[in-house]
Design a protein around this motif. Structure first.
Motif, PDB file in Angstrom:
ATOM      1  N   ILE A  13       5.906  10.190  -6.093  1.00 31.58           N
ATOM      2  CA  ILE A  13       6.024  10.152  -7.525  1.00 31.58           C
ATOM      3  C   ILE A  13       5.418   9.033  -8.333  1.00 31.58           C
ATOM      4  CG2 ILE A  13       8.455  11.179  -7.376  1.00 31.58           C
ATOM      5  CD1 ILE A  13       9.605   8.457  -7.701  1.00 31.58           C
ATOM      6  N   GLY A  14       4.497   8.261  -7.750  1.00 31.08           N
ATOM      7  CA  GLY A  14       3.534   7.548  -8.428  1.00 31.08           C
ATOM      8  C   GLY A  14       3.928   6.001  -8.310  1.00 31.08           C
ATOM      9  N   VAL A  15       4.944   5.595  -7.683  1.00 32.19           N
ATOM     10  CA  VAL A  15       5.373   4.105  -7.437  1.00 32.19           C
ATOM     11  C   VAL A  15       4.123   3.496  -6.796  1.00 32.19           C
ATOM     12  CG1 VAL A  15       6.959   2.490  -6.795  1.00 32.19           C
ATOM     13  CG2 VAL A  15       7.818   4.700  -7.429  1.00 32.19           C
ATOM     14  N   GLY A  16       3.777   3.802  -5.726  1.00 29.77           N
ATOM     15  CA  GLY A  16       2.579   2.964  -5.182  1.00 29.77           C
ATOM     16  C   GLY A  16       1.314   3.050  -5.948  1.00 29.77           C
ATOM     17  N   HIS A  17       0.820   4.138  -6.652  1.00 34.54           N
ATOM     18  CA  HIS A  17      -0.238   4.087  -7.348  1.00 34.54           C
ATOM     19  C   HIS A  17       0.007   3.337  -8.539  1.00 34.54           C
ATOM     20  CE1 HIS A  17      -0.246   8.011  -5.265  1.00 34.54           C
ATOM     21  NE2 HIS A  17      -1.624   7.782  -4.825  1.00 34.54           N
TER      22      HIS A  17
ATOM     23  N   TRP B  33      -5.246  -5.224   0.030  1.00 38.52           N
ATOM     24  CA  TRP B  33      -3.900  -5.108  -0.476  1.00 38.52           C
ATOM     25  C   TRP B  33      -3.587  -3.488  -0.256  1.00 38.52           C
ATOM     26  CZ3 TRP B  33      -1.673  -2.465  -4.403  1.00 38.52           C
ATOM     27  CH2 TRP B  33      -0.189  -2.873  -4.693  1.00 38.52           C
ATOM     28  N   LEU B  34      -4.578  -2.700  -0.762  1.00 37.40           N
ATOM     29  CA  LEU B  34      -4.206  -1.209  -0.499  1.00 37.40           C
ATOM     30  C   LEU B  34      -3.788  -0.477   0.711  1.00 37.40           C
ATOM     31  CD1 LEU B  34      -7.013   0.027  -3.302  1.00 37.40           C
ATOM     32  CD2 LEU B  34      -4.447  -0.002  -3.455  1.00 37.40           C
ATOM     33  N   THR B  35      -4.353  -1.393   1.685  1.00 39.60           N
ATOM     34  CA  THR B  35      -3.852  -0.933   3.191  1.00 39.60           C
ATOM     35  C   THR B  35      -2.444  -0.933   3.530  1.00 39.60           C
ATOM     36  OG1 THR B  35      -4.497  -2.836   4.181  1.00 39.60           O
ATOM     37  CG2 THR B  35      -6.343  -1.014   4.171  1.00 39.60           C
ATOM     38  N   GLY B  36      -1.896  -2.007   2.852  1.00 35.67           N
ATOM     39  CA  GLY B  36      -0.453  -2.400   3.174  1.00 35.67           C
ATOM     40  C   GLY B  36      -0.366  -3.121   4.447  1.00 35.67           C
ATOM     41  N   SER B  37      -0.282  -4.515   4.507  1.00 34.73           N
ATOM     42  CA  SER B  37      -0.108  -5.134   5.658  1.00 34.73           C
ATOM     43  C   SER B  37       0.978  -6.217   5.398  1.00 34.73           C
ATOM     44  CB  SER B  37      -1.536  -5.966   5.763  1.00 34.73           C
ATOM     45  OG  SER B  37      -1.461  -6.875   6.720  1.00 34.73           O
ATOM     46  N   LEU B  38       1.349  -6.607   6.758  1.00 31.08           N
ATOM     47  CA  LEU B  38       2.471  -7.901   6.620  1.00 31.08           C
ATOM     48  C   LEU B  38       1.795  -8.900   7.216  1.00 31.08           C
ATOM     49  CD1 LEU B  38       5.428  -5.849   8.315  1.00 31.08           C
ATOM     50  CD2 LEU B  38       5.258  -6.519   5.959  1.00 31.08           C
ATOM     51  N   ASN B  39       0.404  -9.039   7.418  1.00 33.19           N
ATOM     52  CA  ASN B  39      -0.243 -10.163   7.807  1.00 33.19           C
ATOM     53  C   ASN B  39      -0.125 -11.149   6.810  1.00 33.19           C
ATOM     54  OD1 ASN B  39      -1.869 -11.883   9.276  1.00 33.19           O
ATOM     55  ND2 ASN B  39      -3.931 -11.044   8.627  1.00 33.19           N
ATOM     56  N   GLY B  40       0.266 -12.389   7.030  1.00 36.97           N
ATOM     57  CA  GLY B  40       0.265 -13.573   6.036  1.00 36.97           C
ATOM     58  C   GLY B  40       1.507 -13.652   5.358  1.00 36.97           C
TER      59      GLY B  40
ATOM     60  N   THR C  55       6.710  -2.716  -2.302  1.00 35.78           N
ATOM     61  CA  THR C  55       5.065  -2.495  -2.318  1.00 35.78           C
ATOM     62  C   THR C  55       4.648  -3.837  -2.732  1.00 35.78           C
ATOM     63  OG1 THR C  55       5.491  -0.329  -3.074  1.00 35.78           O
ATOM     64  CG2 THR C  55       3.331  -1.161  -3.589  1.00 35.78           C
ATOM     65  N   GLY C  56       5.372  -4.545  -3.858  1.00 37.95           N
ATOM     66  CA  GLY C  56       4.852  -5.629  -4.424  1.00 37.95           C
ATOM     67  C   GLY C  56       4.765  -6.867  -3.198  1.00 37.95           C
ATOM     68  N   ALA C  57       5.535  -6.704  -2.073  1.00 38.46           N
ATOM     69  CA  ALA C  57       5.795  -7.734  -1.115  1.00 38.46           C
ATOM     70  C   ALA C  57       4.587  -7.479   0.052  1.00 38.46           C
ATOM     71  CB  ALA C  57       7.068  -7.868  -0.576  1.00 38.46           C
ATOM     72  N   ALA C  58       4.368  -6.026   0.298  1.00 38.49           N
ATOM     73  CA  ALA C  58       3.620  -5.975   1.418  1.00 38.49           C
ATOM     74  C   ALA C  58       2.584  -4.912   1.073  1.00 38.49           C
ATOM     75  CB  ALA C  58       4.568  -5.407   2.431  1.00 38.49           C
ATOM     76  N   GLY C  59       2.385  -4.453  -0.202  1.00 33.89           N
ATOM     77  CA  GLY C  59       1.375  -3.490  -0.437  1.00 33.89           C
ATOM     78  C   GLY C  59       1.906  -2.022  -0.246  1.00 33.89           C
ATOM     79  N   PRO C  60       1.334  -1.135  -0.674  1.00 34.58           N
ATOM     80  CA  PRO C  60       1.692   0.309  -0.386  1.00 34.58           C
ATOM     81  C   PRO C  60       1.451   0.679   1.069  1.00 34.58           C
ATOM     82  CG  PRO C  60      -0.580   0.402  -1.407  1.00 34.58           C
ATOM     83  CD  PRO C  60      -0.205  -1.006  -1.390  1.00 34.58           C
ATOM     84  N   ILE C  61       2.670   0.857   1.759  1.00 37.56           N
ATOM     85  CA  ILE C  61       2.715   1.124   3.206  1.00 37.56           C
ATOM     86  C   ILE C  61       3.481   2.564   2.884  1.00 37.56           C
ATOM     87  CG2 ILE C  61       4.055   0.780   5.313  1.00 37.56           C
ATOM     88  CD1 ILE C  61       4.074  -2.151   4.766  1.00 37.56           C
ATOM     89  N   GLY C  62       2.478   3.567   3.457  1.00 35.79           N
ATOM     90  CA  GLY C  62       2.970   4.835   3.194  1.00 35.79           C
ATOM     91  C   GLY C  62       3.701   5.471   4.238  1.00 35.79           C
ATOM     92  N   PHE C  63       4.230   6.556   4.043  1.00 34.11           N
ATOM     93  CA  PHE C  63       5.168   7.251   4.898  1.00 34.11           C
ATOM     94  C   PHE C  63       6.315   6.711   5.618  1.00 34.11           C
ATOM     95  CE2 PHE C  63       0.900   9.178   5.179  1.00 34.11           C
ATOM     96  CZ  PHE C  63       1.153  10.872   4.977  1.00 34.11           C
TER      97      PHE C  63
ATOM     98  N   VAL D 231       3.521  -8.373 -10.620  1.00 31.54           N
ATOM     99  CA  VAL D 231       2.557  -7.432 -11.333  1.00 31.54           C
ATOM    100  C   VAL D 231       2.448  -5.908 -10.672  1.00 31.54           C
ATOM    101  CG1 VAL D 231       0.092  -6.748 -12.050  1.00 31.54           C
ATOM    102  CG2 VAL D 231       1.049  -9.218 -12.380  1.00 31.54           C
ATOM    103  N   SER D 232       2.663  -5.887  -9.282  1.00 36.01           N
ATOM    104  CA  SER D 232       2.823  -4.852  -8.584  1.00 36.01           C
ATOM    105  C   SER D 232       4.157  -3.929  -9.010  1.00 36.01           C
ATOM    106  CB  SER D 232       2.652  -5.094  -7.019  1.00 36.01           C
ATOM    107  OG  SER D 232       1.497  -5.732  -7.002  1.00 36.01           O
ATOM    108  N   VAL D 233       5.412  -4.724  -8.987  1.00 36.72           N
ATOM    109  CA  VAL D 233       6.437  -4.299  -9.068  1.00 36.72           C
ATOM    110  C   VAL D 233       6.332  -3.756 -10.685  1.00 36.72           C
ATOM    111  CG1 VAL D 233       8.821  -4.833  -9.515  1.00 36.72           C
ATOM    112  CG2 VAL D 233       7.579  -5.685  -7.384  1.00 36.72           C
ATOM    113  N   GLY D 234       5.951  -4.402 -11.393  1.00 37.28           N
ATOM    114  CA  GLY D 234       5.930  -3.866 -12.892  1.00 37.28           C
ATOM    115  C   GLY D 234       5.041  -2.695 -13.100  1.00 37.28           C
TER     116      GLY D 234
END
Length: 360
Positions: free
Chosen positions: A126-130, A213-220, A283-291, A154-157
Motif C-alpha cells: 500500500i505504498g508505505v515503503g515507497h 538505504w533502499l536495500t534495507g539493512s541493520l548494519n550500523g 522502515t525509518g529505522a532500518a530501511g524498506p525490508i521487504g516481505f 523523514v522516512s516515517v513522515g
C-alpha cells in the motif's frame, strides 16, 4: 473485585459443555472485561519466544569472531572482557533493533491484511515503503535535512503521507479493500519512479547512500534506532489491545459486521493507521525490508490455526524471521555482509509465488 473466572470455549462463542478439550479459555477478571485466549496460540507464542531467544543468542555468538554464550553473558553483565566492543557496541544493539523492527513489521502486516482481507497485502504493497523512500530521496536532493539523525523521521513522515494519500484516493462512499490495495500499488509505482529518477540524475556518493538505504539493512544500527522503536511500541500498546478485539468482526462480510453494530469504516481506518505507523517506524529505522510484513502474519496464522490473524504471534514471528535472516546475512559469505532486506526479498519472492498459486 471478584476473582477472575475462567470458562472453556470451543470457538469464539459462549461456554461449551462438551467433554472434548476446549480450543480457548475465556478470562473474566472484571464483569465488563473478558479476554479470549486460544490454547494453541499461547503454546505457539511460548515456542516463538524460545526460538527468538535462541536466535538472538546465536546472533550474539556467531560472526567473524565466534564467542561462547558464557563469554557473551559475562560481557553483557559488564565484566571486563576483550569483547566489550564486539558484544555491547556492535552485536547487541543490532540484534535488539532487528527484533523490534521485526515486531513492528509483523504487527503492521497483520493489521493491514486484516483490513484488506487479503494475504497478499502488506504495508509495502500500500505504498508505505515507497513513500518513505521517496521522502528520503527528496530530502537528500533538496538538502532540506542536513542531519543524518533526522532521516528516520523523514522516512516515517513519508510513509504516513503515502498511506494517507492511498486511503483518500481509495475512498468512495466507504473503503473497499480491493480498491485500497490497487490504489496502493499504483501510488507505489509512481513513487518508485521518483526514486529511480533521482538515482539516475544524482551525484555518485548521494546515489550510493540512497541505494544502500533502499536495500534495507541493520548494519550500523544501534541504540539510537532502538529507542524510538521501543517508544512507538509502548505508545501503541493500548491501540493494539483494542485492535485485537476490534479486528474479530472484520472477518465477516461488511454487512454482517455492520448488522452487529460494528462501525466498519472507522474500525478499518483505525487498524490501517495503527499498522501504517508501526510499519513506517520500522522502515525509518532500518530501511524498506521487504516481505517480512507479508509472510510473518501468514506463518503465524498457519501455526496457530486461528480464523483471525494473531497479533502476538505475528509480532514474534516477524522478530524471529528478521533476527534469523540478519544472522544468515552476516555469516553466509564472510567477510561480506549481505543487506538483510536483500535476503528477505530473495526468500520472500518464492513464498509470494506460492501464495499466488494457492489463491489461484
Amino acid at each position: 473485585m471478584p476473582a477472575a473466572e475462567t470458562c472453556p470455549v470451543r470457538g469464539a462463542g459462549n461456554c461449551a459443555t462438551s467433554p472434548h478439550r476446549p480450543a480457548a479459555i475465556a478470562l473474566r477478571p472484571h464483569p465488563r472485561l473478558s479476554l479470549l485466549l486460544h490454547k494453541r496460540s499461547m503454546i505457539v507464542a511460548l515456542a516463538l519466544l524460545a526460538l527468538l531467544a535462541f536466535a538472538m543468542t546465536a546472533s550474539a555468538c556467531l560472526g567473524q569472531t565466534s564467542l561462547s554464550p558464557v563469554t557473551v553473558w559475562r560481557t553483557l553483565r559488564g565484566e571486563d572482557t576483550p569483547y566489550t566492543l564486539i558484544v555491547n557496541e556492535l552485536r547487541a544493539p543490532r540484534i535488539v533493533v532487528g527484533a523490534l523492527v521485526g515486531v513492528c513489521l509483523g504487527l503492521g502486516g497483520a493489521l493491514v491484511q486484516t483490513v484488506t482481507r487479503n494475504p497478499l497485502a502488506s504495508p509495502d504493497v500500500i505504498g508505505v515503503g515507497h513513500g518513505a523512500a521517496a521522502a528520503t530521496v527528496l530530502a537528500l536532493a533538496t538538502g532540506a535535512v542536513a542531519s543524518p539523525s533526522a532521516m528516520p523521521l523523514v522516512s516515517v513522515g513519508g510513509g504516513l503521507v503515502a498511506a494517507a494519500l492511498v486511503y483518500a484516493l481509495a475512498w468512495r462512499h466507504g473503503m473497499q479493500p480491493a480498491r485500497f490495495v490497487l490504489t496502493g500499488v499504483g501510488i507505489g509505482v509512481a513513487l518508485s519512479a521518483v526514486v529511480q529518477l533521482y538515482l539516475t540524475d544524482s551525484e555518485l556518493d548521494a546515489a550510493e547512500q540512497v541505494k544502500l538505504w533502499l536495500t534495507g539493512s541493520l548494519n550500523g544500527r544501534g541504540w539510537a534506532q532502538a529507542g524510538p522503536l521501543a517508544v512507538v511500541l509502548v505508545l501503541t500498546l493500548p491501540g493494539l489491545v483494542w485492535a485485537g478485539r476490534a479486528a474479530r468482526p472484520l472477518g465477516l462480510d461488511p454487512e454482517t459486521a455492520a448488522g452487529l453494530g460494528v462501525r466498519v469504516d472507522r474500525v478499518r481506518l483505525g487498524l490501517t493507521a495503527l499498522g501504517v505507523v508501526l510499519a513506517a517506524t520500522a522502515t525509518g529505522a532500518a530501511g524498506p525490508i521487504g516481505f517480512v510484513a507479508l509472510t510473518a502474519p501468514q506463518l503465524a496464522r498457519r501455526l496457530t490455526r486461528t480464523p483471525q490473524l494473531p497479533l502476538v504471534c505475528s509480532a514474534l514471528t516477524g522478530a524471529v524471521v528478521l533476527v534469523t535472516a540478519d544472522l544468515v546475512a552476516r555469516t553466509l559469505v564472510p567477510p561480506l555482509e549481505i543487506p538483510v532486506g536483500a535476503l528477505t526479498s530473495l526468500v520472500g519472492g518464492p513464498y509470494l509465488l506460492y501464495l499466488l498459486g494457492r489463491r489461484r
